[in-house]
Scaffold this motif. Structure first.
Motif, short mmCIF file in Angstrom:
data_model
loop_
_atom_site.label_atom_id
_atom_site.label_comp_id
_atom_site.label_asym_id
_atom_site.label_seq_id
_atom_site.Cartn_x
_atom_site.Cartn_y
_atom_site.Cartn_z
N ASN A 1 27.21 13.75 103.95
CA ASN A 1 27.63 12.51 104.61
C ASN A 1 28.12 11.51 103.57
OD1 ASN A 1 26.86 13.05 107.45
ND2 ASN A 1 24.88 13.37 106.47
N SER B 1 19.46 12.16 104.13
CA SER B 1 20.26 11.53 105.18
C SER B 1 19.43 11.23 106.42
CB SER B 1 21.42 12.46 105.56
OG SER B 1 22.17 11.92 106.62
N ASP C 1 23.30 12.70 101.69
CA ASP C 1 24.09 11.48 101.90
C ASP C 1 24.42 10.86 100.55
OD1 ASP C 1 25.04 8.89 102.90
OD2 ASP C 1 24.03 9.46 104.75
#
Length: 158
Positions: free
Chosen positions: A96, A112, A119
């Protein structure tokens, strides 16, 4: 070096969810572990669950537990096999915050909000756990080579 030599060539020789380094096979995978390369946390019931940075999953939160990176899935031949520290290739669907032209090589990766995923940024949401889980080493545009090394420390956002 040709720009893709040495360690970086390994992104092309690994399939998604494959890696190497410090590994162990302990317990089993919960039914939530369905993607190789998912970040997982060890539960007091002896199972690995997909981890996220929300503390709502349990009273203690999976983001603050012993972590690994799943090298198989529930029901697989190597269920319970996790990478504790080392290199792993993950699919773009597991990363992400990455966009084309984003020079993120060498930057830290965080747990995440999306269960099991990496992330590029930490959370600002109250109650979430911020924890560095590794570093982005390389990308071929669709897949990512990650140095998985979850930090022993974490911070709950207030």
């Amino acid at each position: 070096n040709d720009g893709n030599g040495g360690l970086f060539k390994s992104i092309y020789s690994l399939a998604n969810g494959q890696g190497g380094g410090e590994m162990m096979q302990l317990g089993g995978f919960h039914s939530s572990v369905t993607v190789k390369g998912d970040i997982v946390a060890y539960d007091n019931n002896g199972y690995w669950y997909v981890a996220d940075r929300s503390v709502t999953a349990t009273s203690f939160g999976y983001g603050a537990r012993l972590m690994g990176c799943a090298l198989d899935v529930v029901g697989g031949n190597d269920a319970g096999l996790v990478l504790m520290r080392g290199y792993v290739r993950i699919a773009s669907s597991q990363m992400n915050g990455y966009g084309d032209g984003n020079d993120a090589r060498g930057k830290p990766l965080y747990l995440s909000t999306n269960a099991g995923e990496f992330d590029l940024s930490g959370s600002t949401t109250s109650g979430d756990i911020n924890r560095v889980v590794g570093y982005l080493v390389d990308t071929d545009g669709t897949d990512f080579l990650v140095y998985f090394c979850p930090d022993n420390t974490w911070v709950e956002v207030s």
